[in-house]
Write a protein that holds these residues in place. Structure first.
Motif, PDB file in Angstrom:
ATOM      1  N   GLN A  41     -33.293  27.461  18.178  1.00 34.56           N
ATOM      2  CA  GLN A  41     -34.120  26.329  18.624  1.00 34.56           C
ATOM      3  C   GLN A  41     -33.265  25.223  19.260  1.00 34.56           C
TER       4      GLN A  41
ATOM      5  N   SER B 139     -43.066  34.327  26.314  1.00 34.40           N
ATOM      6  CA  SER B 139     -43.111  33.774  24.959  1.00 34.40           C
ATOM      7  C   SER B 139     -44.085  34.545  24.052  1.00 34.40           C
ATOM      8  N   ASP B 140     -44.981  35.325  24.643  1.00 31.78           N
ATOM      9  CA  ASP B 140     -45.880  36.143  23.814  1.00 31.78           C
ATOM     10  C   ASP B 140     -45.145  37.331  23.180  1.00 31.78           C
TER      11      ASP B 140
ATOM     12  N   ASP C 136     -45.607  26.184  28.767  1.00 29.54           N
ATOM     13  CA  ASP C 136     -46.824  26.819  29.269  1.00 29.54           C
ATOM     14  C   ASP C 136     -47.294  25.957  30.434  1.00 29.54           C
TER      15      ASP C 136
ATOM     16  N   GLY D  58     -42.488  30.497  29.306  1.00 29.19           N
ATOM     17  CA  GLY D  58     -43.834  30.087  28.903  1.00 29.19           C
ATOM     18  C   GLY D  58     -44.915  30.867  29.645  1.00 29.19           C
TER      19      GLY D  58
ATOM     20  N   VAL E 289     -42.162  36.833  21.517  1.00 30.33           N
ATOM     21  CA  VAL E 289     -41.264  36.334  20.460  1.00 30.33           C
ATOM     22  C   VAL E 289     -41.554  37.063  19.147  1.00 30.33           C
TER      23      VAL E 289
ATOM     24  N   THR F   1     -34.382  30.656  21.421  1.00 36.15           N
ATOM     25  CA  THR F   1     -35.510  30.569  20.486  1.00 36.15           C
ATOM     26  C   THR F   1     -35.037  30.672  19.038  1.00 36.15           C
TER      27      THR F   1
ATOM     28  N   THR G 223     -39.682  27.038  30.125  1.00 36.37           N
ATOM     29  CA  THR G 223     -40.054  27.244  28.712  1.00 36.37           C
ATOM     30  C   THR G 223     -41.470  26.737  28.415  1.00 36.37           C
TER      31      THR G 223
ATOM     32  N   HIS H 175     -37.110  32.805  26.272  1.00 31.78           N
ATOM     33  CA  HIS H 175     -38.528  33.103  26.504  1.00 31.78           C
ATOM     34  C   HIS H 175     -39.150  32.174  27.532  1.00 31.78           C
TER      35      HIS H 175
ATOM     36  N   THR I 126     -42.091  35.028  34.453  1.00 33.43           N
ATOM     37  CA  THR I 126     -41.056  35.567  33.560  1.00 33.43           C
ATOM     38  C   THR I 126     -39.922  36.194  34.371  1.00 33.43           C
TER      39      THR I 126
ATOM     40  N   SER J   7     -37.985  33.987  15.128  1.00 39.35           N
ATOM     41  CA  SER J   7     -39.305  33.531  15.582  1.00 39.35           C
ATOM     42  C   SER J   7     -39.863  32.355  14.794  1.00 39.35           C
TER      43      SER J   7
ATOM     44  N   TYR K 292     -31.897  34.317  22.610  1.00 36.21           N
ATOM     45  CA  TYR K 292     -33.245  34.872  22.772  1.00 36.21           C
ATOM     46  C   TYR K 292     -33.985  33.892  23.673  1.00 36.21           C
TER      47      TYR K 292
END
Ligand code: ZN
Length: 422
Positions: free
Chosen positions: A29, A258-259, A332, A288, A261, A26, A330, A286, A60, A172, A284
């Motif tokens: 990127q 991801s919530d 959602d 989804g 981050v 993350t 990754t 994460h 997760t 982030s 990092y």
């Protein structure tokens, strides 16, 4: 805190090539490889024990279980640390609402979570650490931050100046307005009078009437959320690692949904960076979020789907894994009955195919699955290879003795690599 029962990962009889694992980071990127090592340090944020374990949690923890399995398959040692936020505002609020003791609520939900992890064949963490049992080392980490000169009191509460980390925000990638909005949605207090900067992080919350508290050099109270993970990660991973001090980062992977981050992982990483004077994590990572039938799955909408409910309905854990692996970690993703039914169907076909005398070649399929996972955990492509193998085995192709696969080997590989145990 007691973890859960360990798993025996069946060894593979052939030695397969294990490419370096690439993962989406993350902070940069980009999809970048984990450096080749003999031992890895992974920290994954655990649950707040008041509504364990919904499918978002499962997605997760299955993601990081895949990473753990892959690195172990490569021959490396993995030190995997996970926490439990067993004292927190939502836990106290839920206990108050339900007229129950917060410790009893936490204990019951942690037991439920452990049972769900066993059912889902998740490798247990090497260190499973509750905040309450870690209070002394959390206080120690707060003292280390105080010593850097970047903390201040507002009434009885102690805050950390997040901008004292020159890289604050670099993990982030949010602008100031986005940070402020998300911070207030996820437990932050940007409007608190007396703060030097609205985003500064709470380190220690002075005692409030009716709330549990612990003694500390900053007065009686309890810790802020972000410092808990900083302290547990630094204590159980980097500080006690023989080679930790020579590395550029304290740990290899900081992980969670991801919530987390922002603000949680950004602030935890900033606090660690101030304490250790180096970047917290190399990657990092994460996972989804999981939605239901086109809607967000959340406590407030009351549409959480729990792992224990599915298991009690007779759904096989392997089918839950299959469903959650059917699209990329990754992203959602949506959960619905059709996805579950389809996954159950494939697991049944897989079991039948594995029981056949003649099966399609297995070595290329296993090699392919490993290769797809090495590319940022491309589970959908890995499942596609399994589907092809099932179809080929069902159709009896290719024919001929020399092309036969080994069903036992394939079964062990699915168990060890993907946690799909039949
Ligand atoms: Zn955390």
């Amino acid at each position: 805190m007691e973890s859960w029962a360990g798993l025996d990962l069946p060894p593979l009889s052939k030695s397969f090539e294990i490419p370096d694992l690439k993962l989406f980071d993350t902070a940069s990127q980009t999809i970048k490889p984990l450096a080749k090592k003999n031992d890895y340090k992974i920290y994954v944020c655990g649950i707040t024990p008041y509504d364990a374990t919904h499918l978002g949690h499962a997605a997760t923890y299955l993601t990081f279980d895949l990473i753990n399995r892959y690195l172990r398959l490569s021959g490396a040692t993995v030190n995997f640390v996970q926490n439990i936020t067993d004292i927190d505002d939502p836990l106290l609020e839920r206990a108050e609402r339900d007229g129950t003791n917060w410790q009893d609520l936490a204990r019951s939900q942690i037991n439920l979570f452990r049972g769900d992890m066993v059912n889902l064949h998740v490798i247990p963490p090497d260190h499973y650490i509750g905040v309450v049992e870690a209070m002394a080392l959390i206080i120690e980490s707060i003292e280390a931050l105080v010593a850097t000169g970047n903390t201040y009191m507002v009434e009885s509460d102690l805050y950390f100046e997040v901008h004292s980390d020159s890289k604050f925000g670099s993990r982030s990638h949010l602008n100031q307005d986005e940070m402020l909005e998300i911070f207030s949605q996820r437990g932050g207090d940007p409007k608190r009078a007396g703060k030097r900067n609205p985003l500064d992080a709470l380190l220690w919350r002075g005692e409030r009437p009716g709330e549990p508290s612990w003694q500390s050099p900053f007065g009686a109270g309890r810790p802020g959320w972000h410092i808990e993970c900083s302290a547990i990660a630094l204590t159980y991973l980097s500080r006690k690692s023989a080679d930790g001090e020579s590395e550029n980062e304290s740990i290899d992977i900081q992980g969670g949904g991801s919530d987390l981050v922002f603000p949680h992982h950004e602030m935890s990483a900033s606090q660690c960076a101030l304490i250790t004077k180096k970047e917290f994590a190399s990657h990092y990572v994460h996972a989804g979020m999981i939605g239901l039938n086109g809607e967000k799955m959340s406590k407030s909408l009351g549409n959480l789907v729990f792992v224990s409910t599915l298991i009690n309905q007779g759904v096989e854990p392997a089918a839950i894994r299959w469903a959650l692996f059917s699209s990329h970690f990754t992203k959602d993703r949506m959960w619905n009955q059709e996805l579950l039914d389809d996954s159950i169907d494939w697991i049944n076909r897989l079991r039948t195919a594995l029981s056949r005398v003649d099966v399609a070649p297995t070595t290329p399929a296993i090699t392919g699955i490993i290769r797809e996972l090495s590319e940022n955990l491309n589970t959908a492509a890995a499942l596609h290879l399994i589907k092809e193998w099932i179809e080929q085995s069902e159709n009896g192709e290719p024919s001929g003795l020399e092309s036969r696969g080994e069903a036992g080997e394939f079964s062990r590989a699915l168990d060890t690599i993907l946690g799909i145990a039949l």
